[in-house]
Design a protein around this motif. Structure first.
Motif, PDB file in Angstrom:
ATOM      1  N   PRO A 134      13.723 -11.326  35.082  1.00  0.00           N
ATOM      2  CA  PRO A 134      13.179 -10.440  34.034  1.00  0.00           C
ATOM      3  C   PRO A 134      11.745 -10.032  34.324  1.00  0.00           C
ATOM      4  O   PRO A 134      10.982 -10.768  34.954  1.00  0.00           O
ATOM      5  N   GLN A 135      11.401  -8.828  33.877  1.00  0.00           N
ATOM      6  CA  GLN A 135      10.042  -8.310  34.003  1.00  0.00           C
ATOM      7  C   GLN A 135       9.385  -8.339  32.621  1.00  0.00           C
ATOM      8  O   GLN A 135       9.817  -7.634  31.710  1.00  0.00           O
ATOM      9  N   VAL A 136       8.371  -9.147  32.461  1.00  0.00           N
ATOM     10  CA  VAL A 136       7.650  -9.230  31.194  1.00  0.00           C
ATOM     11  C   VAL A 136       6.704  -8.040  31.097  1.00  0.00           C
ATOM     12  O   VAL A 136       5.910  -7.793  32.007  1.00  0.00           O
ATOM     13  N   LEU A 137       6.791  -7.304  30.001  1.00  0.00           N
ATOM     14  CA  LEU A 137       6.007  -6.092  29.824  1.00  0.00           C
ATOM     15  C   LEU A 137       4.734  -6.388  29.035  1.00  0.00           C
ATOM     16  O   LEU A 137       4.681  -7.342  28.251  1.00  0.00           O
ATOM     17  N   GLY A 138       3.727  -5.579  29.244  1.00  0.00           N
ATOM     18  CA  GLY A 138       2.461  -5.743  28.542  1.00  0.00           C
ATOM     19  C   GLY A 138       1.628  -4.482  28.631  1.00  0.00           C
ATOM     20  O   GLY A 138       2.004  -3.498  29.287  1.00  0.00           O
ATOM     21  N   PHE A 139       0.496  -4.495  27.959  1.00  0.00           N
ATOM     22  CA  PHE A 139      -0.435  -3.378  27.968  1.00  0.00           C
ATOM     23  C   PHE A 139      -1.629  -3.695  28.861  1.00  0.00           C
ATOM     24  O   PHE A 139      -1.998  -4.864  29.025  1.00  0.00           O
ATOM     25  N   PHE A 140      -2.205  -2.618  29.424  1.00  0.00           N
ATOM     26  CA  PHE A 140      -3.389  -2.714  30.284  1.00  0.00           C
ATOM     27  C   PHE A 140      -3.140  -3.703  31.435  1.00  0.00           C
ATOM     28  O   PHE A 140      -3.910  -4.634  31.679  1.00  0.00           O
ATOM     29  N   VAL A 141      -2.024  -3.479  32.119  1.00  0.00           N
ATOM     30  CA  VAL A 141      -1.633  -4.348  33.221  1.00  0.00           C
ATOM     31  C   VAL A 141      -2.126  -3.762  34.536  1.00  0.00           C
ATOM     32  O   VAL A 141      -2.429  -2.564  34.642  1.00  0.00           O
ATOM     33  N   LYS A 142      -2.203  -4.581  35.540  1.00  0.00           N
ATOM     34  CA  LYS A 142      -2.575  -4.130  36.877  1.00  0.00           C
ATOM     35  C   LYS A 142      -1.373  -3.500  37.556  1.00  0.00           C
ATOM     36  O   LYS A 142      -0.243  -3.966  37.426  1.00  0.00           O
ATOM     37  N   GLY A 143      -1.649  -2.434  38.293  1.00  0.00           N
ATOM     38  CA  GLY A 143      -0.571  -1.742  38.986  1.00  0.00           C
ATOM     39  C   GLY A 143      -1.092  -1.031  40.215  1.00  0.00           C
ATOM     40  O   GLY A 143      -2.053  -1.484  40.860  1.00  0.00           O
ATOM     41  N   SER A 144      -0.480   0.086  40.547  1.00  0.00           N
ATOM     42  CA  SER A 144      -0.871   0.846  41.734  1.00  0.00           C
ATOM     43  C   SER A 144      -2.278   1.390  41.559  1.00  0.00           C
ATOM     44  O   SER A 144      -2.657   1.852  40.469  1.00  0.00           O
ATOM     45  N   PRO A 145      -3.105   1.346  42.596  1.00  0.00           N
ATOM     46  CA  PRO A 145      -4.488   1.853  42.471  1.00  0.00           C
ATOM     47  C   PRO A 145      -4.514   3.377  42.359  1.00  0.00           C
ATOM     48  O   PRO A 145      -3.654   4.081  42.883  1.00  0.00           O
ATOM     49  N   TYR A 146      -5.517   3.885  41.689  1.00  0.00           N
ATOM     50  CA  TYR A 146      -5.714   5.310  41.518  1.00  0.00           C
ATOM     51  C   TYR A 146      -7.184   5.566  41.244  1.00  0.00           C
ATOM     52  O   TYR A 146      -7.985   4.633  41.134  1.00  0.00           O
ATOM     53  N   ARG A 147      -7.549   6.832  41.130  1.00  0.00           N
ATOM     54  CA  ARG A 147      -8.928   7.216  40.817  1.00  0.00           C
ATOM     55  C   ARG A 147      -8.934   7.993  39.506  1.00  0.00           C
ATOM     56  O   ARG A 147      -8.373   9.081  39.427  1.00  0.00           O
ATOM     57  N   LEU A 148      -9.548   7.419  38.504  1.00  0.00           N
ATOM     58  CA  LEU A 148      -9.638   8.065  37.204  1.00  0.00           C
ATOM     59  C   LEU A 148     -10.549   9.284  37.305  1.00  0.00           C
ATOM     60  O   LEU A 148     -11.669   9.185  37.799  1.00  0.00           O
ATOM     61  N   PHE A 149     -10.052  10.423  36.847  1.00  0.00           N
ATOM     62  CA  PHE A 149     -10.756  11.710  36.963  1.00  0.00           C
ATOM     63  C   PHE A 149     -11.050  12.062  38.422  1.00  0.00           C
ATOM     64  O   PHE A 149     -11.914  12.881  38.707  1.00  0.00           O
ATOM     65  N   GLY A 150     -10.313  11.419  39.355  1.00  0.00           N
ATOM     66  CA  GLY A 150     -10.527  11.670  40.768  1.00  0.00           C
ATOM     67  C   GLY A 150     -11.774  11.044  41.341  1.00  0.00           C
ATOM     68  O   GLY A 150     -12.090  11.266  42.513  1.00  0.00           O
ATOM     69  N   LEU A 151     -12.476  10.210  40.552  1.00  0.00           N
ATOM     70  CA  LEU A 151     -13.751   9.650  40.996  1.00  0.00           C
ATOM     71  C   LEU A 151     -13.810   8.139  40.866  1.00  0.00           C
ATOM     72  O   LEU A 151     -14.260   7.449  41.788  1.00  0.00           O
ATOM     73  N   ILE A 152     -13.373   7.589  39.734  1.00  0.00           N
ATOM     74  CA  ILE A 152     -13.567   6.177  39.422  1.00  0.00           C
ATOM     75  C   ILE A 152     -12.366   5.373  39.917  1.00  0.00           C
ATOM     76  O   ILE A 152     -11.239   5.588  39.448  1.00  0.00           O
ATOM     77  N   PRO A 153     -12.548   4.435  40.842  1.00  0.00           N
ATOM     78  CA  PRO A 153     -11.414   3.601  41.287  1.00  0.00           C
ATOM     79  C   PRO A 153     -10.946   2.698  40.148  1.00  0.00           C
ATOM     80  O   PRO A 153     -11.745   2.080  39.447  1.00  0.00           O
ATOM     81  N   ALA A 154      -9.641   2.621  39.975  1.00  0.00           N
ATOM     82  CA  ALA A 154      -9.062   1.798  38.915  1.00  0.00           C
ATOM     83  C   ALA A 154      -7.657   1.398  39.311  1.00  0.00           C
ATOM     84  O   ALA A 154      -7.030   2.012  40.195  1.00  0.00           O
ATOM     85  N   GLU A 155      -7.160   0.365  38.661  1.00  0.00           N
ATOM     86  CA  GLU A 155      -5.798  -0.091  38.881  1.00  0.00           C
ATOM     87  C   GLU A 155      -5.129  -0.557  37.592  1.00  0.00           C
ATOM     88  O   GLU A 155      -4.033  -1.104  37.622  1.00  0.00           O
TER      89      GLU A 155
END
Length: 375
Positions: free
Chosen positions: A116-137
């Motif tokens: 089973p996959q336990v679900l939650g909020f504000f979890v870590k996942g694939s990296p991305y850049r917020l607004f194309g500038l800020i690194p986040a995951e």
């Protein structure tokens, strides 16, 4: 004869009466709030814009990551594999079973209750850049362990449909907003100039407008789009589509603004401004333009869903957006065959978002149309 002297009665203004001296914008907003469809459209439009801006944060999975093709949507469950209540909620990953689909003869996909996959909020996942500038995951929701969760299933390449819909909203709404912005600027400028100056300028301008309106748009879209080679960069193809849509869409806006300008040019205060020697620039921008804007704002809100539908249709035919970009129309290419729709109906999920977008902007436009002229 006697003259009776009466003391002057001081005139005072009731503060409550002063509140009734509303500005035009406040009066429009008060009337607009009475329309529940207009308010619903405003809320939905706001949510769509938030969805497009924060698509990376809202997407539970990387939209380009591949996996099991045509995997059905994963259900959110509050029970474990034994049927007992479990919190936080969980979802069971999908895996291929030994059974074959009688139509496609492909292995059936079923839930893996052992992992089973336990679900939650504000979890870590694939990296991305917020607004194309800020690194986040961090993502708004997903599996706590970082494993992919497909709440709307996957496409033929195993890519998450929900994440692709969220990212596709950026391209679809961006095309609509850019095209409508160009159409509004060009159409409003040409329409006001043609209606105000009149004469030969108006006659020749309207003949050109009629020529543009006479073109059959859909065959022309397909013919012009086919001129671009398949190997052309995606940005070039996208820019060409925006230019073509804008070049064929401004004429109708110009005709509508011209009609409003002709009516406004005969109003007494415009004639008075001409009589006192006001310049054409002042008359157009101080007297005509503010009164035309009420119609233009409504026309803009009603034009955006038309462009969204056109982009979706052209994308379905393969003439709008090319990979690796993502749009709702491009996603609908997977629904080209009846067998796919019958076996994998979740592929039609982008249609629901297109319909919601069209309804939202139309409802907003109807509410503005009723409130923009409160007198």
């Amino acid at each position: 004869m006697t003259v009776e002297m009466h003391s002057a009665i001081p005139l005072t203004v009731d503060p409550k009466d002063a509140q009734h001296n509303e500005s035009y914008s406040a009066l429009v907003w008060r009337r607009f709030k009475r329309s529940w469809t207009g308010m619903l459209g405003l809320i939905l439009v706001g949510l769509l814009l938030v969805m497009a801006i924060f698509a990376d944060f809202l997407s539970p999975v990387d939209p380009k990551a591949t996996g099991v093709g045509f995997a059905p949507p994963q259900a959110i469950s509050f029970s474990d594999q034994d049927g007992d209540f479990a919190f936080p909620p969980r979802s069971y990953p999908l895996r291929e079973t030994e059974e074959l689909d009688p139509i496609t003869f492909q292995p059936k996909i079923g839930p893996d209750y052992a992992n089973p996959q336990v679900l939650g909020f504000f979890v870590k996942g694939s990296p991305y850049r917020l607004f194309g500038l800020i690194p986040a995951e961090r993502h708004l929701f997903g599996a706590i362990g970082g494993s992919p969760v497909h709440l709307l299933g996957t496409d033929k390449f195993g890519r998450d449909v929900l994440s692709r819909i969220l990212h596709g909203s950026r391209i679809s709404l961006m095309i609509a907003l850019i095209v409508v912005s160009i159409v509004t600027v060009v159409g409003t400028t040409v329409g006001m100039a043609s209606g105000y100056f009149g004469g030969r300028f108006d006659a020749w301008t309207q003949r050109f407008v009629e020529l543009v309106l006479a073109f059959p748009q859909l065959p022309l879209y397909l013919a012009l789009a086919s001129l671009i080679p398949v190997t052309a960069p995606t940005s070039v193809f996208l820019a060409f589509v925006i230019i073509v849509m804008s070049a064929l869409g401004w004429a109708q806006m110009s005709r509508e603004v011209r009609g409003k300008t002709l009516a406004l040019a005969r109003i007494d205060y415009v004639r008075a401004a001409i009589a006192v020697g006001a310049s054409d620039r002042r008359i157009i921008f101080q007297h005509i333009f503010p009164n035309v804007m009420s119609h233009v704002i409504v026309a803009v809100t009603l034009s955006i869903p038309q462009v969204v539908l056109l982009e979706s249709f052209l994308g379905f035919l393969g003439f709008a957006v090319k990979p690796p970009l993502i749009s709702w129309g491009l996603m609908l290419q997977d629904t080209a065959t009846y067998s796919v729709i019958g076996s994998y109906p979740w592929i039609l999920s982008p249609v629901a978002f297109v319909l919601v977008t069209v309804f939202a902007f139309n409802a907003l436009g109807d509410g503005l149309r009723d409130a923009i002229d409160p007198y």
